[in-house]
Design a protein around this motif. Sequence first.
Motif, PDB file in Angstrom:
ATOM      1  N   ARG A  93       0.811  -1.217   0.000  1.00 43.08           N
ATOM      2  CA  ARG A  93       0.000   0.000   0.000  1.00 43.08           C
ATOM      3  C   ARG A  93       0.848   1.271   0.000  1.00 43.08           C
ATOM      4  O   ARG A  93       0.370   2.330   0.381  1.00 43.08           O
ATOM      5  CB  ARG A  93      -0.918  -0.008   1.225  1.00 43.08           C
ATOM      6  CG  ARG A  93      -1.838  -1.195   1.294  1.00 43.08           C
ATOM      7  CD  ARG A  93      -2.539  -1.296   2.649  1.00 43.08           C
ATOM      8  NE  ARG A  93      -3.340  -2.497   2.735  1.00 43.08           N
ATOM      9  CZ  ARG A  93      -4.630  -2.594   2.409  1.00 43.08           C
ATOM     10  NH1 ARG A  93      -5.256  -1.516   1.943  1.00 43.08           N
ATOM     11  NH2 ARG A  93      -5.285  -3.723   2.532  1.00 43.08           N
ATOM     12  N   SER A 125       2.403  -4.860   4.416  1.00 51.04           N
ATOM     13  CA  SER A 125       1.669  -3.973   3.517  1.00 51.04           C
ATOM     14  C   SER A 125       2.374  -2.666   3.206  1.00 51.04           C
ATOM     15  O   SER A 125       2.134  -2.069   2.153  1.00 51.04           O
ATOM     16  CB  SER A 125       0.288  -3.662   4.116  1.00 51.04           C
ATOM     17  OG  SER A 125      -0.463  -4.841   4.309  1.00 51.04           O
ATOM     18  N   ALA A 491      -6.454  -1.387  11.811  1.00 50.52           N
ATOM     19  CA  ALA A 491      -7.656  -1.403  10.963  1.00 50.52           C
ATOM     20  C   ALA A 491      -7.831  -0.069  10.247  1.00 50.52           C
ATOM     21  O   ALA A 491      -8.265  -0.025   9.088  1.00 50.52           O
ATOM     22  CB  ALA A 491      -8.890  -1.724  11.809  1.00 50.52           C
ATOM     23  N   TYR A 495      -7.324  -0.387   6.318  1.00 49.85           N
ATOM     24  CA  TYR A 495      -8.621  -0.417   5.646  1.00 49.85           C
ATOM     25  C   TYR A 495      -9.410   0.886   5.763  1.00 49.85           C
ATOM     26  O   TYR A 495     -10.527   0.983   5.240  1.00 49.85           O
ATOM     27  CB  TYR A 495      -9.471  -1.563   6.210  1.00 49.85           C
ATOM     28  CG  TYR A 495      -8.740  -2.873   6.251  1.00 49.85           C
ATOM     29  CD1 TYR A 495      -8.326  -3.500   5.072  1.00 49.85           C
ATOM     30  CD2 TYR A 495      -8.432  -3.479   7.469  1.00 49.85           C
ATOM     31  CE1 TYR A 495      -7.637  -4.702   5.109  1.00 49.85           C
ATOM     32  CE2 TYR A 495      -7.744  -4.680   7.513  1.00 49.85           C
ATOM     33  CZ  TYR A 495      -7.345  -5.291   6.335  1.00 49.85           C
ATOM     34  OH  TYR A 495      -6.653  -6.478   6.372  1.00 49.85           O
ATOM     35  N   GLU A 497     -10.761   2.025   8.448  1.00 50.25           N
ATOM     36  CA  GLU A 497     -11.850   1.855   9.408  1.00 50.25           C
ATOM     37  C   GLU A 497     -11.621   2.744  10.628  1.00 50.25           C
ATOM     38  O   GLU A 497     -10.599   2.631  11.316  1.00 50.25           O
ATOM     39  CB  GLU A 497     -11.962   0.396   9.842  1.00 50.25           C
ATOM     40  CG  GLU A 497     -12.319  -0.548   8.709  1.00 50.25           C
ATOM     41  CD  GLU A 497     -12.347  -1.998   9.154  1.00 50.25           C
ATOM     42  OE1 GLU A 497     -12.142  -2.256  10.369  1.00 50.25           O
ATOM     43  OE2 GLU A 497     -12.547  -2.882   8.295  1.00 50.25           O
TER      44      GLU A 497
END
Length: 509
Positions: A93, A125, A491, A495, A497
């Motif tokens: 990412r 990531s 998270a 993502y 979140e």
Amino acid sequence: MGLTTVLVAAAGFAPADRWDGELPFYGQAVDWQPCFTPEELAAAEDTEGDPDWTSRLECGTVTVPVNHGDPEGGTIDMAVVRHPAQGPAEQRRGSLVFDFGGPGVPGVERMRSGPLPLSRQTRASFDLVSFDPRGVGESAGFTCPRWRAMRAPLEALRNLGAQEVTDARLRELDKAAEAYARSCVEEVGEEFLANTGTVNVVRDLDILRDALGDRRLNYVGFSYGTRIGALYAEMFAENTRALVLDGAMQIERDVIADGVEQSGGVRAAWETFVDYCLERAPECPFTDAAQATAETEAILSGVAADPVVLEEGGVGRHELLVLLRESLYTEHRWENAARLLARLAAGDTGDDFVRGYLEGALAPRGGESGSEESAFTAVRCADHTNPTDPREYREGARRAADLSPLFGGDQVWSLLPCAHWPVTEVVPTGVSAPMAPPILVVGTRGDPATPYAWARELADQLASATLFTYEGGGHTAYAGGRSCVDRVVDAYLLYGEVPPAGSSCPGEF
């Protein structure tokens, strides 16, 4: 040639400099090279948790201007470090940039010292990146020759309350503060000091983001790093993806108020430690919370009258207070800190645990260079409005001592050089980052360095921020062995979140 700027209307300052329509420091590519030679790697000890961490590290530089208002002037080679993502290409990412606080803490050295305690998925990531901010470490770091100037005058005040500091003593301390500040100017010049503030670190950070090849920034800022992140959200909202601001600092009050409020945070952290001691510590000297400070004062009086003698010297009142304050920063140390106090209260100064703990805690930590202290002073003075009358600092020290009677007003006295600092670009007021994507602010209820009230304030101030609370103690919460906090932050980073408003984790130690 003409200098034009792109203005942020809410704050009235320029995030980046255009020279004849161009952004001259953008478009760089970092020439990554191994941080360590094969010989250095062969001689290095294995790093706990990841024996290959050191060998994977890559180092490089990014060029930034000393003065963002004069792109054709002097430059700084900003040191950067990267640990490449360990996952497959489809999982990656981009970069996750860290600032570890301070101000004055070198990010490159922190990464070189060992693995970051992050989850496997986060490390798979993201390329993990850090940097030495301008004026720090390998990014034109410097040492003010008179950085020790205030030590002797402050030591003379050690056994005095702030209300007992006479005008004569204040003049002596102020003279030392002026000598410290003047030596900084003589070492690096007024222009360099004028440009050490966080607004310029933020401009450097966006140049770094671009050099990393990331369209939008992923960032974790601890302590002082939260100031960088908050201003980045204001100045470069369109370049922001995820910002974790852990251990928030306040942005807008003067340098004295900053020190006073930090003293209140130390008191809150002490109270959290006292609660732990009374409720969970295997050994604790306190009768109840109301008596804990008086009982600690009795212990301090005992070591003042009869210091614990070690090979490195005696441990008296001051040394024990320093140790106690430092222990508040890390919950892992609380059990032994409580045991130490209990045994000192019982008069067991010759106890093997007491001597071993004190020798370990107070052992020399390497030679002092003064570089971190100099950068700390330079940034703190650049980032706030600074009263110039030393009597205002004395009054601030009195207020700090009232808030934290055990630990006193040192937080304010240490900032007195700011009264003599050259003019700098002050951090703007009215920061709210209205155009930024969701931001996660993490606050620790018993944080001794950045009071929990600052986390609430920053979360309220930033339009898109959500506050997540760790109900325990210590300075900052993410990547410190608190699994509940780590799950929430991961998270968000992975993502996007955001936890529900008002969410919290119980203390885990």
